[in-house]
Design a protein around this motif. Structure first.
Motif, PDB file in Angstrom:
ATOM      1  N   ARG A   1      -8.670   4.744   3.903  1.00 50.21           N
ATOM      2  CA  ARG A   1      -9.086   5.840   4.803  1.00 50.21           C
ATOM      3  C   ARG A   1      -8.010   6.200   5.824  1.00 50.21           C
ATOM      4  O   ARG A   1      -8.277   6.824   6.828  1.00 50.21           O
ATOM      5  N   LEU A   2      -6.777   5.771   5.525  1.00 49.63           N
ATOM      6  CA  LEU A   2      -5.643   6.189   6.357  1.00 49.63           C
ATOM      7  C   LEU A   2      -4.563   6.777   5.453  1.00 49.63           C
ATOM      8  O   LEU A   2      -4.216   6.194   4.428  1.00 49.63           O
ATOM      9  N   THR A   3      -4.077   7.941   5.826  1.00 52.13           N
ATOM     10  CA  THR A   3      -3.025   8.591   5.041  1.00 52.13           C
ATOM     11  C   THR A   3      -1.799   8.755   5.913  1.00 52.13           C
ATOM     12  O   THR A   3      -1.891   9.314   7.016  1.00 52.13           O
ATOM     13  N   LEU A   4      -0.660   8.280   5.415  1.00 53.69           N
ATOM     14  CA  LEU A   4       0.590   8.504   6.152  1.00 53.69           C
ATOM     15  C   LEU A   4       1.113   9.886   5.810  1.00 53.69           C
ATOM     16  O   LEU A   4       1.125  10.287   4.639  1.00 53.69           O
ATOM     17  N   GLN A   5       1.568  10.593   6.822  1.00 55.44           N
ATOM     18  CA  GLN A   5       1.997  11.969   6.618  1.00 55.44           C
ATOM     19  C   GLN A   5       3.299  12.065   5.827  1.00 55.44           C
ATOM     20  O   GLN A   5       3.592  13.103   5.258  1.00 55.44           O
ATOM     21  N   ASN A   6       4.086  10.968   5.826  1.00 53.07           N
ATOM     22  CA  ASN A   6       5.350  11.009   5.077  1.00 53.07           C
ATOM     23  C   ASN A   6       5.150  10.624   3.612  1.00 53.07           C
ATOM     24  O   ASN A   6       6.113  10.460   2.871  1.00 53.07           O
ATOM     25  N   GLY A   7       3.890  10.428   3.223  1.00 51.46           N
ATOM     26  CA  GLY A   7       3.609  10.099   1.822  1.00 51.46           C
ATOM     27  C   GLY A   7       3.832   8.638   1.493  1.00 51.46           C
ATOM     28  O   GLY A   7       3.574   8.205   0.372  1.00 51.46           O
ATOM     29  N   GLY A   8       4.316   7.865   2.471  1.00 52.71           N
ATOM     30  CA  GLY A   8       4.592   6.446   2.234  1.00 52.71           C
ATOM     31  C   GLY A   8       3.320   5.615   2.287  1.00 52.71           C
ATOM     32  O   GLY A   8       2.212   6.143   2.402  1.00 52.71           O
ATOM     33  N   ALA A   9       3.524   4.318   2.196  1.00 50.90           N
ATOM     34  CA  ALA A   9       2.367   3.411   2.231  1.00 50.90           C
ATOM     35  C   ALA A   9       2.514   2.468   3.418  1.00 50.90           C
ATOM     36  O   ALA A   9       3.614   2.028   3.738  1.00 50.90           O
ATOM     37  N   ALA A  10       1.383   2.176   4.041  1.00 51.18           N
ATOM     38  CA  ALA A  10       1.385   1.208   5.130  1.00 51.18           C
ATOM     39  C   ALA A  10       1.267  -0.195   4.541  1.00 51.18           C
ATOM     40  O   ALA A  10       0.678  -0.382   3.488  1.00 51.18           O
TER      41      ALA A  10
ATOM     42  N   PRO B   1       5.253   8.731  17.469  1.00 54.79           N
ATOM     43  CA  PRO B   1       5.990   8.402  18.693  1.00 54.79           C
ATOM     44  C   PRO B   1       7.405   8.978  18.692  1.00 54.79           C
ATOM     45  O   PRO B   1       7.984   9.219  19.746  1.00 54.79           O
ATOM     46  N   HIS B   2       7.955   9.193  17.497  1.00 55.69           N
ATOM     47  CA  HIS B   2       9.338   9.676  17.418  1.00 55.69           C
ATOM     48  C   HIS B   2       9.425  11.191  17.475  1.00 55.69           C
ATOM     49  O   HIS B   2      10.503  11.756  17.686  1.00 55.69           O
ATOM     50  N   ASP B   3       8.333  11.873  17.256  1.00 52.82           N
ATOM     51  CA  ASP B   3       8.290  13.330  17.349  1.00 52.82           C
ATOM     52  C   ASP B   3       6.862  13.690  17.747  1.00 52.82           C
ATOM     53  O   ASP B   3       5.984  13.835  16.896  1.00 52.82           O
ATOM     54  N   THR B   4       6.666  13.800  19.047  1.00 55.75           N
ATOM     55  CA  THR B   4       5.296  13.884  19.555  1.00 55.75           C
ATOM     56  C   THR B   4       4.604  15.212  19.233  1.00 55.75           C
ATOM     57  O   THR B   4       3.438  15.385  19.546  1.00 55.75           O
ATOM     58  N   GLU B   5       5.357  16.126  18.606  1.00 57.29           N
ATOM     59  CA  GLU B   5       4.706  17.352  18.128  1.00 57.29           C
ATOM     60  C   GLU B   5       4.021  17.105  16.784  1.00 57.29           C
ATOM     61  O   GLU B   5       3.313  17.973  16.274  1.00 57.29           O
ATOM     62  N   GLU B   6       4.295  15.961  16.194  1.00 59.54           N
ATOM     63  CA  GLU B   6       3.801  15.681  14.836  1.00 59.54           C
ATOM     64  C   GLU B   6       2.825  14.507  14.833  1.00 59.54           C
ATOM     65  O   GLU B   6       2.773  13.727  15.772  1.00 59.54           O
ATOM     66  N   LEU B   7       2.088  14.416  13.752  1.00 63.29           N
ATOM     67  CA  LEU B   7       1.216  13.260  13.522  1.00 63.29           C
ATOM     68  C   LEU B   7       1.890  12.379  12.476  1.00 63.29           C
ATOM     69  O   LEU B   7       2.527  12.890  11.566  1.00 63.29           O
ATOM     70  N   PHE B   8       1.764  11.064  12.597  1.00 68.33           N
ATOM     71  CA  PHE B   8       2.311  10.239  11.508  1.00 68.33           C
ATOM     72  C   PHE B   8       1.232   9.758  10.545  1.00 68.33           C
ATOM     73  O   PHE B   8       1.526   9.332   9.430  1.00 68.33           O
ATOM     74  N   ALA B   9      -0.023   9.835  10.977  1.00 68.22           N
ATOM     75  CA  ALA B   9      -1.091   9.361  10.093  1.00 68.22           C
ATOM     76  C   ALA B   9      -2.386  10.085  10.419  1.00 68.22           C
ATOM     77  O   ALA B   9      -2.575  10.585  11.531  1.00 68.22           O
TER      78      ALA B   9
END
Ligand code: AMP
Ligand code: MG
Length: 352
Positions: free
Chosen positions: A339-348, A230-238
């Motif tokens: 089965r979900l990966t955050l693109q920033n390498g963080g954890a949900a 949502p903060h950079d709609t050109e990117e995916l967050f997960a």
């Protein structure tokens, strides 16, 4: 604004190919179209504009072409039926005349919408149309309605006043239906049925970024579906891995206008008539039931983290979810753990 909508829609299309995680298997649109009778595992894709958005459909195997043609016809039929502006459909005449006989599909969708309205305490309410219109979301003539105008319209927003007797729907004077929060999920579920009827066993579709998948990828692995940041709609967050499921996202960033430096988005809290400010900026529902996923993504966006979590606890069998709050923190239900990966390498944070 129109241009922005178009840009978002086009982005969603591009993203859906990326999101499918099978871009390499999708023929370049500029290249020679695939043979009508593709070999098993070969992808065939079409794009169309319907329900006010760009849609991309991909099917695999020797029945792909038949599946895509049948799916396109069905989408166009449902679009006309549910559209708030199509004179040949069910919704516009009903909104104009306050009563009318509706088709079996509209009746099914309306019944689902009313059930969801009841179970979410009215956070989802398909009688939101007069408020959408006041904000200009229906026409594109955006404005901030004066508070007294909203106050006068709010009593018209009440799903409990919609009467459904047999195939006849009756609305109170001045009330109107807007199925825009749930129609695309119903449609994507229907496309899965159409694919299956045509012998397609593997496919993925994106209706303006709302994704639904049939089976697995032809190589047996799960589809990888991206969720827009949502903060950079050109990117995916997960990225979430799914099979036979819908992945449907609601976010204020998807459609909005700005006035005097304030952003007003298209997901309305039916209790206030204002764009919902629940602290969430993105809600993704993962479910085998596309209709549920679409309706719930809108409803839980309105409800916010705590109420959404309570709702999930009470309906844990039906769906999983990915929530992002305004601070950028991500919450998931246990069914998505692993089965979900955050693109920033963080954890949900896994909700319990
Ligand atoms: P979605 O993108 O699925 O979240 O749906 C947003 C659309 O649903 C809006 O453009 C409206 O047409 C409609 N809508 C907005 N707020 C609500 C609500 N609280 N309940 C039901 N439908 C809504
Ligand atoms: Mg929705």
């Amino acid at each position: 604004m129109h241009t922005m909508k178009k840009r978002i829609a086009l982005w969603a299309l591009a993203c859906s190919l990326l999101m499918a995680g099978c871009a390499a298997e999708i023929p370049d649109r500029g290249s020679t179209p695939p043979a009508a009778d593709g070999a098993a595992g070969e992808a065939q894709s079409i794009e169309l504009f319907a329900m006010d958005t760009v849609m991309s459909l991909t099917a695999y195997g020797s029945h792909a072409q038949a599946g895509l043609s049948a799916a396109q016809q069905e989408i166009e039929r449902l679009d006309a039926l549910f559209s708030i502006s199509s004179p040949t459909g069910d919704v516009l005449p009903l909104n104009q005349n306050h009563t009318g006989v509706v088709s079996a599909d509209t009746k099914t969708l309306l019944t689902r919408a009313l059930d969801l309205a009841a179970s979410t305490g009215g956070a989802f309410d398909c009688t939101i149309a007069p408020i959408m219109e006041a904000w200009g979301f229906t026409t594109g003539e955006y404005r901030v309605p004066p508070a007294d105008e909203l106050r006068a319209l709010l009593p018209l927003v009440d799903h409990r006043q919609v009467q459904l007797a047999g195939d006849t729907v009756t609305l109170p004077d001045g009330a109107a239906l807007d199925l825009g929060g749930i129609a695309k999920g119903f449609t994507s579920s229907r496309v899965m049925e159409v694919f299956a009827e045509q012998g397609v066993e593997s496919g993925i579709i994106s209706l303006g970024g709302n994704v639904q998948t049939l089976g697995c990828k032809p190589d047996g692995s799960r589809w990888r579906v991206g969720i827009q940041d949502p903060h950079d709609t050109e990117e995916l967050f997960a990225i979430v891995e799914v099979a036979d499921e819908a992945v449907i996202t609601s976010g204020g960033y998807q459609r909005y206008f700005e006035q005097d430096g304030v952003r007003y988005h298209h997901i309305i809290d039916p209790h206030t008539g204002e764009p919902a400010q629940s602290g969430l900026c993105s809600v993704t529902i993962v479910s085998r039931d596309g209709t549920l996923a679409d309706g719930l993504s809108t409803a839980l966006f309105v409800m916010g983290l705590e109420r959404a979590t309570d709702y999930w606890r009470a309906h844990v069998e039906g769906f999983d979810m990915v929530l992002m709050d305004e601070a950028g923190d991500v919450y998931i239900t246990p069914g998505l753990d692993g089965r979900l990966t955050l693109q920033n390498g963080g954890a949900a944070t896994v909700l319990g």
